[in-house]
Scaffold this active site. Structure first.
Site, short mmCIF file in Angstrom:
data_model
loop_
_atom_site.label_atom_id
_atom_site.label_comp_id
_atom_site.label_asym_id
_atom_site.label_seq_id
_atom_site.Cartn_x
_atom_site.Cartn_y
_atom_site.Cartn_z
N ALA A 1 -14.48 -21.34 34.88
CA ALA A 1 -15.76 -21.03 34.90
C ALA A 1 -16.04 -20.05 35.93
O ALA A 1 -15.19 -19.38 36.67
CB ALA A 1 -16.85 -22.13 35.05
N THR B 1 -15.73 -19.56 30.75
CA THR B 1 -15.93 -18.33 31.43
C THR B 1 -17.15 -18.43 32.29
O THR B 1 -17.87 -19.39 32.20
CB THR B 1 -16.09 -17.01 30.69
N VAL C 1 -10.35 -16.25 35.95
CA VAL C 1 -11.56 -16.77 36.68
C VAL C 1 -12.89 -16.07 36.10
O VAL C 1 -12.76 -14.90 35.99
CB VAL C 1 -11.60 -16.46 38.22
N CYS C 2 -13.91 -16.96 35.82
CA CYS C 2 -15.15 -16.22 35.45
C CYS C 2 -14.74 -15.48 34.20
O CYS C 2 -14.23 -15.74 33.15
CB CYS C 2 -15.66 -15.23 36.72
N THR C 3 -15.55 -14.28 34.14
CA THR C 3 -15.32 -13.37 32.87
C THR C 3 -14.24 -12.62 32.64
O THR C 3 -13.68 -11.92 31.92
CB THR C 3 -16.56 -12.25 32.98
#
Lengths: 240, 240
Positions: free
Chosen positions: A166, A136, A116-118
């Protein structure tokens, strides 16, 4: 309620493991964790665990501290591994060889590896996304290419047994998609009903103008620099 | 980024306090906490704290344990108080006089009192929602009337300085709305961009058929009974 649920399965329990490390963004982990915890409550055969390097309270980028349920050493064999992200502490963790080694070893035993995300930058820094499509947080999408991945602008991206989401809240959508794949769309809809995920963003969808204009690029670059002060070679590799 | 942000204000810091208690649903607290933490990161003047009866790891309805940052005794003066919900432990907490007293006392000093999911049942049990419109998780909406509140079917409901959100993930929408009211819609949109809250539920909006048919009412009643075994008078009041 039981008459509406799939019959209990004799198959072994599938373990969904979420990685916890200091300084992360708690919504990155809690969004998909809540989805999979509801799956485990509604149908048999799924166990969620939270895995860290030590079982102790870890800071987050909010006032909340979080405690994992298992260490990498004592965790049950994972079916799915999910790596959440964050800002400076996550960017700094791209240079944390101990964490990256644990991610590599656990990912090698997992049938699905997600982020998830970074969190995808940690998978990428561990060498796991080379040649793969991934996404990301919008602010750091370009960094994926520095690790040999192909950045994609989508809510979540699947490539082989890797799935990357993202930024932050995208983990909820990705997790519901995964639940649908694992347990069927009916069960995923039931999970969605229980967590009442019927979003009504009060200001509508995101207006991407500021992000697309690169307005935040200097800010993103500054955070990266702060995170990697002690790792000039990695910083140079990611900045040029 | 600073040139895009409102000028620093000389006004005193507004504290947004989230209540933590054992067994809650972590997404109820983490959704709005992440929204307000981003607000605090983006503009000056906002502090988020997590308040519990003790500063120690508390279980949740997932594998994650959570640790508050403050006790009710040592917390800064709150501007906004937000009470998250959960299932059996939250239903049982409707009979926890110590927690209800802390909620009453803290709410009396707060300019905004909010809840997510069954958190509104705790506000109601504390006597704070009498004569007010409110909402909660769809499974327990009718209980609000037993405490003298008027249940409303909406994502979030404002009545005076009380704001109550529907189940679990609804706290994110409510928090963005509150940020808009506190800091303006532009700042709220910036928060939304940073947590990339651009939902794409993979199976579309919720299909309310199963919930509306009362299909889960026996299940909800059983959980309530399990929660209040030791409080037959309250159970009878809520069940008849």
């Amino acid at each position: 309620m039981t008459e509406n649920l799939p019959a209990p399965s004799a198959a072994p329990v599938k373990t969904i493991a979420f990685v916890l490390y200091p300084g992360l963004t708690p919504l990155d982990i809690v969004g998909p964790l809540q989805v999979f915890a509801a799956l485990g409550d509604l149908v048999p055969g799924y166990l969620t665990v939270v895995v860290g390097e030590r079982i102790e309270p870890m800071s987050s980028d909010t006032a909340l501290s979080l405690v994992p349920s298992h260490t990498f050493e004592d965790m049950p064999e994972p079916h799915t591994l999910i790596v959440p992200g964050g800002l400076v502490p996550t960017l700094a963790a791209m240079a944390d060889e101990s964490l990256l080694r644990n991610l590599r070893e656990t990912a090698a035993r997992s049938q699905v590896v997600g982020s998830v995300c970074t969190g995808s930058l940690l998978l990428a820094a561990a060498g796991l996304l080379e040649g793969r499509q991934a996404t990301t947080h919008w602010m750091y999408r370009d960094l994926l290419a520095r690790f040999g991945a192909t950045p994609v602008v989508r809510r979540w991206v699947e490539d082989g047994h890797f799935i990357t989401a993202a930024g932050v809240s995208a983990g909820i959508d990705m997790a519901l998609h995964l639940v649908g794949r694992l347990a069927g769309n009916e069960v995923a809809r039931m999970v969605q009903l229980f967590i009442e995920y019927d979003p009504e963003p009060p200001f509508g969808p995101i207006d991407w103008t500021a992000a697309d204009s690169g307005q935040y690029a200097p800010f993103a670059g500054q955070l990266l620099e702060n995170a990697l002060t002690d790792y000039p070679a990695l910083l140079a590799h990611l900045s040029n």
